[in-house]
Design a protein around this motif. Structure first.
Motif, PDB file in Angstrom:
ATOM      1  N   LEU A  59       1.089  -1.207   0.051  1.00 56.87           N
ATOM      2  CA  LEU A  59      -0.157  -0.025   0.001  1.00 56.87           C
ATOM      3  C   LEU A  59       1.150   1.376   0.207  1.00 56.87           C
ATOM      4  O   LEU A  59       2.213   1.119   0.563  1.00 56.87           O
ATOM      5  N   VAL A  60       0.282   2.525  -0.717  1.00 52.14           N
ATOM      6  CA  VAL A  60       0.600   3.828  -0.338  1.00 52.14           C
ATOM      7  C   VAL A  60       0.526   4.633   0.670  1.00 52.14           C
ATOM      8  O   VAL A  60      -1.404   4.904  -0.230  1.00 52.14           O
ATOM      9  N   ASN A  61       0.660   5.461   1.242  1.00 51.74           N
ATOM     10  CA  ASN A  61       0.167   5.994   2.286  1.00 51.74           C
ATOM     11  C   ASN A  61       0.874   7.067   1.902  1.00 51.74           C
ATOM     12  O   ASN A  61       2.604   7.543   1.868  1.00 51.74           O
ATOM     13  N   ALA A  62       0.118   7.809   1.021  1.00 52.05           N
ATOM     14  CA  ALA A  62       0.781   9.040  -0.567  1.00 52.05           C
ATOM     15  C   ALA A  62       0.657  10.686   0.629  1.00 52.05           C
ATOM     16  O   ALA A  62       1.564  11.703  -0.013  1.00 52.05           O
ATOM     17  N   ARG A 274     -15.718  12.009 -12.362  1.00 48.20           N
ATOM     18  CA  ARG A 274     -16.153  12.375 -13.365  1.00 48.20           C
ATOM     19  C   ARG A 274     -14.942  13.265 -15.012  1.00 48.20           C
ATOM     20  O   ARG A 274     -15.154  13.194 -15.764  1.00 48.20           O
ATOM     21  N   LEU A 275     -14.542  13.645 -13.769  1.00 44.43           N
ATOM     22  CA  LEU A 275     -13.279  13.640 -14.773  1.00 44.43           C
ATOM     23  C   LEU A 275     -12.102  12.717 -14.910  1.00 44.43           C
ATOM     24  O   LEU A 275     -11.403  13.003 -15.902  1.00 44.43           O
ATOM     25  N   GLY A 276     -12.899  11.503 -14.996  1.00 48.28           N
ATOM     26  CA  GLY A 276     -11.914  10.138 -15.366  1.00 48.28           C
ATOM     27  C   GLY A 276     -10.738   9.966 -14.828  1.00 48.28           C
ATOM     28  O   GLY A 276      -9.607   9.350 -15.380  1.00 48.28           O
ATOM     29  N   ALA A 277     -10.662  10.955 -13.985  1.00 46.29           N
ATOM     30  CA  ALA A 277      -9.041  10.899 -13.000  1.00 46.29           C
ATOM     31  C   ALA A 277      -9.367   9.872 -11.648  1.00 46.29           C
ATOM     32  O   ALA A 277     -10.622   9.326 -11.832  1.00 46.29           O
ATOM     33  N   ALA A 278      -8.693  10.287 -10.800  1.00 42.05           N
ATOM     34  CA  ALA A 278      -8.834   9.400  -9.602  1.00 42.05           C
ATOM     35  C   ALA A 278      -7.733   9.064  -8.808  1.00 42.05           C
ATOM     36  O   ALA A 278      -6.820   9.983  -8.488  1.00 42.05           O
ATOM     37  N   PRO A 279      -8.076   9.770  -7.484  1.00 44.60           N
ATOM     38  CA  PRO A 279      -7.558  10.102  -6.085  1.00 44.60           C
ATOM     39  C   PRO A 279      -6.064   9.133  -6.026  1.00 44.60           C
ATOM     40  O   PRO A 279      -6.158   7.661  -5.928  1.00 44.60           O
ATOM     41  N   SER A 280      -5.033   9.739  -4.871  1.00 45.18           N
ATOM     42  CA  SER A 280      -4.129   8.969  -4.431  1.00 45.18           C
ATOM     43  C   SER A 280      -4.923   9.075  -3.251  1.00 45.18           C
ATOM     44  O   SER A 280      -5.843   9.945  -2.461  1.00 45.18           O
ATOM     45  N   LEU A 281      -4.067   8.440  -1.898  1.00 46.75           N
ATOM     46  CA  LEU A 281      -4.621   9.086  -0.647  1.00 46.75           C
ATOM     47  C   LEU A 281      -3.747   8.418   0.656  1.00 46.75           C
ATOM     48  O   LEU A 281      -2.239   8.181   0.255  1.00 46.75           O
ATOM     49  N   SER A 295      -8.175   2.109   5.721  1.00 46.35           N
ATOM     50  CA  SER A 295      -9.763   2.450   6.347  1.00 46.35           C
ATOM     51  C   SER A 295      -9.907   3.967   5.026  1.00 46.35           C
ATOM     52  O   SER A 295     -10.894   4.199   4.668  1.00 46.35           O
ATOM     53  N   ALA A 296      -8.740   4.417   4.866  1.00 45.46           N
ATOM     54  CA  ALA A 296      -8.768   6.113   4.020  1.00 45.46           C
ATOM     55  C   ALA A 296     -10.073   5.039   2.115  1.00 45.46           C
ATOM     56  O   ALA A 296     -10.414   5.342   1.560  1.00 45.46           O
ATOM     57  N   ALA A 297      -9.213   4.454   2.073  1.00 49.95           N
ATOM     58  CA  ALA A 297      -9.851   3.818   0.907  1.00 49.95           C
ATOM     59  C   ALA A 297     -11.164   3.446   1.205  1.00 49.95           C
ATOM     60  O   ALA A 297     -12.052   3.756  -0.154  1.00 49.95           O
ATOM     61  N   ARG A 298     -11.773   2.513   2.100  1.00 49.96           N
ATOM     62  CA  ARG A 298     -12.890   2.648   2.507  1.00 49.96           C
ATOM     63  C   ARG A 298     -14.035   3.901   2.395  1.00 49.96           C
ATOM     64  O   ARG A 298     -15.213   3.906   1.880  1.00 49.96           O
ATOM     65  N   ILE A 299     -13.359   4.566   3.665  1.00 47.61           N
ATOM     66  CA  ILE A 299     -13.960   5.646   3.637  1.00 47.61           C
ATOM     67  C   ILE A 299     -13.991   6.596   2.053  1.00 47.61           C
ATOM     68  O   ILE A 299     -15.533   7.307   1.937  1.00 47.61           O
ATOM     69  N   ALA A 300     -13.282   6.942   0.558  1.00 49.40           N
ATOM     70  CA  ALA A 300     -13.157   7.793  -0.487  1.00 49.40           C
ATOM     71  C   ALA A 300     -14.245   6.887  -1.317  1.00 49.40           C
ATOM     72  O   ALA A 300     -14.679   7.102  -2.135  1.00 49.40           O
ATOM     73  N   ALA A 329      -7.164   0.796  -5.812  1.00 53.05           N
ATOM     74  CA  ALA A 329      -6.428   1.270  -6.949  1.00 53.05           C
ATOM     75  C   ALA A 329      -5.163   2.457  -6.138  1.00 53.05           C
ATOM     76  O   ALA A 329      -4.683   2.880  -6.428  1.00 53.05           O
ATOM     77  N   TRP A 330      -6.574   3.216  -5.582  1.00 54.48           N
ATOM     78  CA  TRP A 330      -6.022   4.630  -4.986  1.00 54.48           C
ATOM     79  C   TRP A 330      -5.153   4.578  -4.161  1.00 54.48           C
ATOM     80  O   TRP A 330      -4.489   5.242  -4.183  1.00 54.48           O
ATOM     81  N   ALA A 331      -5.453   3.079  -3.420  1.00 56.66           N
ATOM     82  CA  ALA A 331      -4.140   2.576  -2.232  1.00 56.66           C
ATOM     83  C   ALA A 331      -2.548   2.418  -2.566  1.00 56.66           C
ATOM     84  O   ALA A 331      -1.762   1.601  -1.325  1.00 56.66           O
ATOM     85  N   THR A 332      -2.845   2.118  -4.434  1.00 58.77           N
ATOM     86  CA  THR A 332      -1.692   1.715  -4.423  1.00 58.77           C
ATOM     87  C   THR A 332      -1.149   1.909  -6.038  1.00 58.77           C
ATOM     88  O   THR A 332      -0.267   3.086  -5.576  1.00 58.77           O
ATOM     89  N   VAL A 333      -1.851   1.869  -7.294  1.00 57.81           N
ATOM     90  CA  VAL A 333      -0.849   2.451  -8.283  1.00 57.81           C
ATOM     91  C   VAL A 333      -0.922   4.158  -8.257  1.00 57.81           C
ATOM     92  O   VAL A 333      -0.435   4.563  -8.765  1.00 57.81           O
ATOM     93  N   GLU A 334      -1.577   4.388  -7.553  1.00 57.05           N
ATOM     94  CA  GLU A 334      -2.330   6.340  -7.384  1.00 57.05           C
ATOM     95  C   GLU A 334      -1.621   6.438  -6.925  1.00 57.05           C
ATOM     96  O   GLU A 334      -0.656   7.953  -6.884  1.00 57.05           O
TER      97      GLU A 334
END
Length: 418
Positions: A59-62, A274-281, A295-300, A329-334
């Motif tokens: 996991l990545v905590n950005a 909506r813009l076709g993008a995604a957050p990191s977390l 937990s951040a991923a589940r809340i997001a 993906a938000w918690a890894t790739v992004e």
């Protein structure tokens, strides 16, 4: 170098060309993933059988301020104004170099224990070079992979000479944590972005507290937005500004529990999607919220679905447009992308670094099982086990706890209003 074959797990690679999850082996050669597939040849490798387990990328905590770990839980009932006044106004100036080191070390170890293998460590209490060096030493000593985002106290100028002095290490890179366009004059904001670009560094900044200030337009006009730009929170940014960032390849890191609880503003996850993008977390600060990226991923994810329900024609949406795999993906790739590490971590693919997590769980829906997991059995960073059989390796737990308690005893009396 050593070879390890992890055999028989449910593997979530997060690679775009592979299934969501598959029964596979993972072969590691030194610090690198050599192969992922069924029936891999384990000749000359240590064989580790992991049936009834899930393996996924580390996991990545950005976005995390590890230097605040000794204050863990003190701000559970704080607003954003409380946090700024008590931590930055009262406690931060009293930090000693040893407080920076133990907070960073303990915070990074806590991340490893939860399955985070990479952290964006936003360090903005660098009172002296000794404080900076102590924090960087604590991060490196933990064994985590990270980008040390060098920042300054809110009232201080940004010293580029300090950035140029810093040296990372095999697992630690350097980036710039700046005040950013919302909190700087236009000239200062452009100068910070230009300095980061000249050095090839990620430049990260907070954005919340209202609509974009004039510094943002100055940065855009100067052509300084790029994939190396990382915006934390993003609250207050208009849809047009988010599109500008997305079009430039910039990343936005959401810290959803902190944003909802303290008053930064609503997470911008739905607008990015909506813009076709995604957050990191990120989890932001242990003083206020748990240091758990899942937990951040589940809340997001819940925020994204709540938006769908709110926008539906009926009482609720008839389709879940945001998926559990997206949240992973938000918690890894992004997260890897936000920190400039997309070519090294965030996926389990041959040639990438062997950063992975073994979960003591399996099930008919591995994606869901991973997203809701609370039992991290093992963690590997660069091919080296950092946690095995549910225990962090090479850590003097008693010494870390003792030093962290000593630091807390020194700092807590300075939290004004407690």
């Amino acid at each position: 170098m050593s070879r390890v074959l992890l055999r028989g797990a449910q593997v979530i690679t997060m690679a775009p060309h592979r299934p969501d999850a598959e029964r596979a082996d993972v072969l590691i050669d030194g610090d690198t993933i050599a192969a992922v597939g069924e029936g891999l040849d384990g000749a000359g490798a240590e064989i580790v059988d992991v049936p009834d387990r899930i393996i996924l990328p580390g996991l990545v905590n950005a976005h995390l301020h590890t230097w605040q770990t000794a204050l863990r839980g003190t701000g559970v009932d704080w607003t954003l104004a409380d946090y700024l006044g008590r931590v930055h106004g009262s406690a931060a100036p009293r930090y000693r170099p040893e407080d920076m080191r133990i907070g960073t070390l303990a915070g990074a170890l806590s991340q490893l224990d939860r399955g985070t293998t990479t952290v964006g460590d936003w360090c903005h209490n660098t009172l002296t070079p000794d404080h900076t060096d102590a924090a960087l030493d604590g991060l490196a000593a933990s064994g985590i992979r990270g980008v040390f985002l060098y920042g300054t106290p809110y009232s201080a100028a940004y010293p580029l000479s300090e950035v140029d002095r810093l040296r990372g290490g095999p697992l630690i890179g350097i980036g710039m944590a700046v005040r950013g366009p919302q909190l700087s004059t236009p000239d200062a904001a452009v100068a910070d972005f230009r300095a980061a670009a000249e050095r090839g560094l990620v430049v990260s900044m907070h954005q919340s507290g209202g609509e974009p200030g004039p510094g943002w337009e100055a940065v855009r006009s100067a052509g300084m937005l790029s994939p190396a730009t990382n915006v934390v929170h993003g609250a207050g940014l208009t849809e047009g500004w988010l599109k500008t960032l997305v079009d430039a390849g910039a990343s936005v890191t959401c810290t959803p529990e902190n944003e909802l609880g303290q008053g930064h503003g609503s997470p911008v996850t739905p607008h990015l999607l909506r813009l076709g993008a995604a957050p990191s977390l990120g989890t932001d600060t242990d003083a206020v919220t748990p240091a758990d990226v899942l937990s951040a991923a589940r809340i997001a994810l819940a925020c994204g679905r709540h938006h769908d329900h709110r926008e539906a024609a009926g009482p609720f949406s008839l389709q879940a447009t945001v998926t559990a795999k997206q949240a992973l993906a938000w918690a890894t790739v992004e997260g890897a992308r936000a920190l400039g590490l997309a070519d090294r971590v965030g996926r389990l693919e041959p040639g990438l670094q062997a950063d992975l997590v073994v979960l003591d769980i399996a099930g008919p829906n591995p994606i869901a099982a991973a997203l809701y997991a609370d039992d991290v059995e093992a963690v590997m960073v660069a091919g080296r086990w950092r946690k095995r059989d549910h225990v962090l390796l090479g850590v003097d737990h008693d010494a870390v706890r003792t030093h962290l308690r000593e630091s807390a005893s020194h700092l807590l009396p300075h939290l004004a209003g407690r």
